[in-house]
Design a protein around this motif. Sequence first.
Motif, PDB file in Angstrom:
ATOM      1  N   GLY A   6      -9.547  76.208  16.164  1.00  0.00           N
ATOM      2  CA  GLY A   6      -9.823  77.582  16.590  1.00  0.00           C
ATOM      3  C   GLY A   6      -8.542  78.363  16.777  1.00  0.00           C
ATOM      4  N   HIS A   7      -7.551  77.708  17.395  1.00  0.00           N
ATOM      5  CA  HIS A   7      -6.272  78.356  17.660  1.00  0.00           C
ATOM      6  C   HIS A   7      -5.581  78.720  16.343  1.00  0.00           C
ATOM      7  N   ILE A   8      -5.586  77.740  15.400  1.00  0.00           N
ATOM      8  CA  ILE A   8      -4.933  77.977  14.108  1.00  0.00           C
ATOM      9  C   ILE A   8      -5.642  79.098  13.350  1.00  0.00           C
ATOM     10  N   ALA A   9      -6.987  79.073  13.386  1.00  0.00           N
ATOM     11  CA  ALA A   9      -7.745  80.117  12.693  1.00  0.00           C
ATOM     12  C   ALA A   9      -7.380  81.496  13.237  1.00  0.00           C
ATOM     13  N   LEU A  10      -7.172  81.557  14.555  1.00  0.00           N
ATOM     14  CA  LEU A  10      -6.819  82.840  15.172  1.00  0.00           C
ATOM     15  C   LEU A  10      -5.447  83.313  14.695  1.00  0.00           C
ATOM     16  N   ILE A  11      -4.517  82.348  14.558  1.00  0.00           N
ATOM     17  CA  ILE A  11      -3.172  82.696  14.082  1.00  0.00           C
ATOM     18  C   ILE A  11      -3.238  83.167  12.619  1.00  0.00           C
ATOM     19  N   VAL A  12      -4.041  82.471  11.811  1.00  0.00           N
ATOM     20  CA  VAL A  12      -4.203  82.894  10.410  1.00  0.00           C
ATOM     21  C   VAL A  12      -4.782  84.302  10.368  1.00  0.00           C
ATOM     22  N   ALA A  13      -5.804  84.549  11.216  1.00  0.00           N
ATOM     23  CA  ALA A  13      -6.421  85.879  11.240  1.00  0.00           C
ATOM     24  C   ALA A  13      -5.384  86.942  11.589  1.00  0.00           C
ATOM     25  N   ALA A  51     -14.169  84.551  12.930  1.00  0.00           N
ATOM     26  CA  ALA A  51     -15.474  83.929  13.177  1.00  0.00           C
ATOM     27  C   ALA A  51     -15.319  82.422  13.371  1.00  0.00           C
ATOM     28  N   ILE A  52     -14.441  81.778  12.583  1.00  0.00           N
ATOM     29  CA  ILE A  52     -14.201  80.337  12.771  1.00  0.00           C
ATOM     30  C   ILE A  52     -13.660  80.089  14.172  1.00  0.00           C
ATOM     31  N   SER A  53     -12.693  80.910  14.557  1.00  0.00           N
ATOM     32  CA  SER A  53     -12.087  80.749  15.869  1.00  0.00           C
ATOM     33  C   SER A  53     -13.135  80.894  16.969  1.00  0.00           C
ATOM     34  N   PHE A  54     -13.987  81.898  16.828  1.00  0.00           N
ATOM     35  CA  PHE A  54     -15.032  82.151  17.819  1.00  0.00           C
ATOM     36  C   PHE A  54     -16.010  80.977  17.863  1.00  0.00           C
ATOM     37  N   ALA A  55     -16.364  80.465  16.688  1.00  0.00           N
ATOM     38  CA  ALA A  55     -17.297  79.335  16.616  1.00  0.00           C
ATOM     39  C   ALA A  55     -16.683  78.108  17.290  1.00  0.00           C
ATOM     40  N   CYS A  56     -15.368  77.912  17.125  1.00  0.00           N
ATOM     41  CA  CYS A  56     -14.708  76.766  17.754  1.00  0.00           C
ATOM     42  C   CYS A  56     -14.784  76.863  19.276  1.00  0.00           C
ATOM     43  N   LEU A  57     -14.546  78.088  19.798  1.00  0.00           N
ATOM     44  CA  LEU A  57     -14.603  78.247  21.250  1.00  0.00           C
ATOM     45  C   LEU A  57     -16.025  77.987  21.750  1.00  0.00           C
ATOM     46  N   THR A  58     -17.009  78.492  21.003  1.00  0.00           N
ATOM     47  CA  THR A  58     -18.402  78.261  21.372  1.00  0.00           C
ATOM     48  C   THR A  58     -18.704  76.766  21.378  1.00  0.00           C
ATOM     49  N   ALA A  59     -18.208  76.060  20.354  1.00  0.00           N
ATOM     50  CA  ALA A  59     -18.436  74.613  20.282  1.00  0.00           C
ATOM     51  C   ALA A  59     -17.819  73.922  21.491  1.00  0.00           C
ATOM     52  N   ALA A  60     -16.614  74.359  21.887  1.00  0.00           N
ATOM     53  CA  ALA A  60     -15.961  73.766  23.054  1.00  0.00           C
ATOM     54  C   ALA A  60     -16.818  73.953  24.305  1.00  0.00           C
ATOM     55  N   PHE A  61     -17.462  75.106  24.413  1.00  0.00           N
ATOM     56  CA  PHE A  61     -18.332  75.358  25.565  1.00  0.00           C
ATOM     57  C   PHE A  61     -19.562  74.457  25.516  1.00  0.00           C
ATOM     58  N   THR A 143      -0.927  86.596  25.670  1.00  0.00           N
ATOM     59  CA  THR A 143      -1.201  86.658  27.115  1.00  0.00           C
ATOM     60  C   THR A 143      -2.502  85.997  27.528  1.00  0.00           C
ATOM     61  N   SER A 144      -3.462  85.855  26.620  1.00  0.00           N
ATOM     62  CA  SER A 144      -4.768  85.372  27.071  1.00  0.00           C
ATOM     63  C   SER A 144      -5.360  84.415  26.060  1.00  0.00           C
ATOM     64  N   ASN A 145      -4.695  83.309  25.834  1.00  0.00           N
ATOM     65  CA  ASN A 145      -5.180  82.364  24.846  1.00  0.00           C
ATOM     66  C   ASN A 145      -6.351  81.548  25.391  1.00  0.00           C
ATOM     67  N   PRO A 146      -7.548  81.703  24.801  1.00  0.00           N
ATOM     68  CA  PRO A 146      -8.685  80.939  25.322  1.00  0.00           C
ATOM     69  C   PRO A 146      -8.591  79.457  24.993  1.00  0.00           C
ATOM     70  N   PHE A 147      -7.660  79.083  24.088  1.00  0.00           N
ATOM     71  CA  PHE A 147      -7.592  77.687  23.670  1.00  0.00           C
ATOM     72  C   PHE A 147      -6.523  76.889  24.426  1.00  0.00           C
ATOM     73  N   ALA A 148      -5.980  77.481  25.500  1.00  0.00           N
ATOM     74  CA  ALA A 148      -4.954  76.762  26.256  1.00  0.00           C
ATOM     75  C   ALA A 148      -5.553  75.508  26.894  1.00  0.00           C
ATOM     76  N   ARG A 149      -4.805  74.392  26.794  1.00  0.00           N
ATOM     77  CA  ARG A 149      -5.308  73.107  27.315  1.00  0.00           C
ATOM     78  C   ARG A 149      -4.756  72.815  28.706  1.00  0.00           C
ATOM     79  N   ILE A 150      -5.507  72.009  29.469  1.00  0.00           N
ATOM     80  CA  ILE A 150      -4.943  71.430  30.685  1.00  0.00           C
ATOM     81  C   ILE A 150      -4.792  69.953  30.367  1.00  0.00           C
TER      82      ILE A 150
END
Lengths: 679, 156
Positions: A6-13, A51-61, A143-150
Motif C-alpha cells: 500500500g505504501h509503495i503504491a502510494l509513492i508510485v501514485a 485504489a491499490i493503496s486504499f484497498a491495502c489499508l482496508t485489508a489491514a483493517f 505528515t500523515s502516513n496511514p501505513f506507519a508501523r509500530i
Amino acid sequence: MIAEYGHIALIVALCLSVAQAIVPMAGSFAGYRTWMRLGHSLALGQLVFVAISFACLTAAFVQDDFSLQYVANNSNTLLPTQFKVSAVWGAHEGSLLLWALILALWSAAVALFSGHLPLVLSSRVLSILGAISVGFGLFILLTSNPFARILPFSPTEGGDLNPLLQDFGLIVHPPMLYMGYVGFSVAFAFAVAALIGGQFDSAWARWARPWINSAWVFLTIGITLGSWWAYYELGWGGWWFWDPVENASLMPWLVGTALVHSISVTEKRGAFRSWTLLLAILAFSLSLLGTFLVRSGVLTSVHAFANDPERGIFILAFLGLVVGSSLLLFALRGPVVQRQQGDIEVVSYSGLSREMMLLLNNVLLVSAMAMILIGTLYPLIADVLDLGKISVGPPYFNFFFVPMTLGLMVAMGFAVFSRWKKTDAQMLRQKGMLPFLISLSAALILPLFLAESMSWATYSITAVITLGASFWVVTMSLEDLWQKLDRGSSAVSSRLKNLTKLPGSYWGMQVAHIGIAVCALGVGLSSVYDVQKDVRMVPGDRVAVAGYEFTFDSLNFVQGPNFGASRGQISAYKNDRLVAVLYPEKRKYEARNQVMTEAALDAGLTRDLYVSLGEPLKGDAWAIRLHVKPFVRCIWLGGLMIGLGGLLSVMDKRYRRRRKPRTLSTAQSEATAIEASAQ
Amino acid sequence: MHPLRKQRLQLVILLVAAAALVIGLVVYMLRENGNFFYTPAQIVSGEAPQSTFLRAGGMVVDGSVLRSDDSLWVQFKITDGVEMLTVEHTGILPDLFAEGEAAIASGKVDENLVLQATQILAKHDEKYTPPEVADAMNAAYKAKQEDKKEQAGSYK
C-alpha cells in the motif's frame, strides 16, 4: 507485507501525479499533442495506484493488523466488519487517503469524459488536478502516513473506533462530503485552465457546468447526511450546531450554489464571466480551508478528534499556495478573459431581469458565506491577537443567516418568472398575485391549527413567516410550471402530455427550489413547535409531552458485539392509543470504556418522537429526555430534493451530446490557443 | 453617462452599501454574542463579569458532584488547579462527564460566584482535552510552581 505494498503504491501514485502535473502542461505550451494526451493515461494510472493503496489499508483493517499505528488506534477485533471498513476513513490519515482516492476518481472521470473538449483545455485541466494531487500525496506521505508501523512491540488489541463513529451515517457521510469538496477541484482546474489559455466563453461554461453541478449535488447530499447523522447519533436531537466543521462544509456549499447559478448566466448570456471564475476558485479554496480547519485542530470542535500543528502548517502553506497563485493568475489574466468577445449588447441587462435576479442570489449567498467565515475565524483571530478566548454562538449565525435565507426565498419566487435581459414588471405583478394571496392566507391560518391549542397565546410569528416564504416559493414555482406546460393548447390534458417535454435542467431547478422551501419549512416549524422535556422517571411513571403520553415500562441489560447497554422500554400513547414503543440505550463500549447515548426515535413526516436515556439517578430512577419534533424530517427531505434537483440538471440531455468529431471552429480555436501560448 | 457604465456604477454603489451594512452588523453581533472563556481562578477572584453569558472550564473535582433526589438539579466543582468554582445546572449531563475529567460549562455567574450553567460540555473522546482547559491547567500549574519557588526562596 500488505501495508508495504500500500505504501509503495502510494509513492508510485505520487510520482505519476508529478508527471501528470508537468507533462501535459508543458505539452500544451510547446504544442506537443502526445505530451498533452499523456495526461489522460497518467490520470487513469494514478487512480489504479491510489485504489491499490486504499484497498491495502482496508485489508489491514479487516485483518486486524495492529502493527499499523493507524489500525491499532482506530479498530478492534470485536468491531463489526462493516465498521472496520468504514474505520478506514474514521480518523485523520485514512480520511486523507480517501481524499486522495476521490481526487484520483474525479481526475480519471475528467480523463474519460473529456473527449469532446479541445485537447489543450482538457490536458491543462488534468495537469492542474495532477498538481493538487501532488500536494495531497506529499501531505499524506510526509505528515500523515496511514501505513506507519509500530514495531517490534505491536499491540495485540486495537484501541477501537470512536463509538460515535460506529454508525451507518459515518459509512456514507464522509465519502459523499469529500466527493463534493474534491469535486470543486475540477471546477477550480477548469477555471485556472481558462485563465491560462485566456479562452473563456459560453462553450467553456457548457463544458464545466455538469462537473460543477455534480460536485454540488454530492456536497448537498453529504451535508444533509451529516446533519441527519448528528440528529440521531449525537443523542440529543439537534441537527445543526453552527460548529466550525459544519460551517466549513456549508461555506463551499453556499459559494457552490452561487456558482451553479452564475455559470448559467455565463452559458446563456455570456455575462458574469470573471465572477464565475472567481467563484470557482473560491469554492475550492473554501473546501481546502475546511480541510485545514478540521484537520489541523486549530478550532475547538466536536470534530477535532486529533490535532497536530505540523499538519496544520502544511495544509496552511498548501492553502496559501493554491489561493495565492490562483488569485494572482486571476488578477493578471482576468481582464483578458473579460475583454474577449466583450460585445456590449451581450452583457447588457436591465434592472429587472433574470440576470439581476441571479446577481441578487449571488450577492446574498456570498454575503452569507462571508459572515459565516467571519464568525468561524473570529475566535481564531482573537486568540492570535490575544483578545481572549471567545466562542461565537448560534445567535450570531442565526441573526444573519435566517433573514438572508428569507430574502433569497422571496427573490426565488420572482426569479423563476423573470426573463433574460428585461422582465415586464406588470407581468410579474399579475403572475405574483395568486401565489401571494395563497401564501398569505396559508401563513395566517395554518399556525392556528399547528399549535397545540387554538389560541393567540400559541400563535407564532415565526411560523407565519416560515409558512409564508415556503408557500410563496412553491406556489410561484408551480404557477410557472403550469404556464410552461401550455404549448399552444391550454387544455389540461394537453398540458399533462407536455410534462416530459420540459428540459431536465428546468425540472432540476423546480425540484431544488421546492426542496429549499421544504427544508425551510422543516427548520422553521420544528424550531417553533419542538417540545422537549428532561424528566426524572422510575419504571411505571407516565409523563405527558405535547399531546403524547410517555410511559417508562422497564429497563433491561443487553449485550452488543463490542458494548453492553442498559436498554429502556418507553411506550408513547396518543389519546390512550399506543403509537410507538421505543428502546433507547445507554451503551458502554468496552475497548475505550466510553459511554454513549443511543437515542430511539419514531419517525414520521409530520412529527418525530425522540427519546434518549440521560443518566442513572438514585435507585431505579433515570434522567430521560422526551422530545416531540414536528416536521423535523422535512429538513432532510428538502436537502435530498435539492440534491435530486441538481442531479436532474446534470442529466439534462444538452450536456450529454454524443461525442462528435471535432468541429472546424473548435479545432481552429485550439490551434490559435496553441500558437498564442507558444509565442 | 454610458448606459453600461451607469449600470456598473449602480451595481458598485449597491455592493458597497450592502457590504458596509453587513460589516457593521457583523462587528456588532460578534461583540454581543462572543462568549469569553474564563478559568475558575478568574471567576472566583471576581475578575470575570457577573450576569454576562460566559464559559468556564476545568477538571471536575473528585467527589464534588451532588444530585437532587427528586429533580435533575446537579451541583459540582471544577478546578484549574488553583481555585475551585461551583457550577449548578438542571438537566442531563453529557455522556463523557465524569469526576476527574475535563468539562466546560456555559452560563452566567451569580452574586455568590456560582456559575448557573445552561449547558455543560464534556470531551467527545477519552483522549481529548479541550485546548482552553489544557491551557488554563498549564498556566495554573506554572503559577503554582513559581509560588512554590518564591516560598522556598523566602524560607532560606
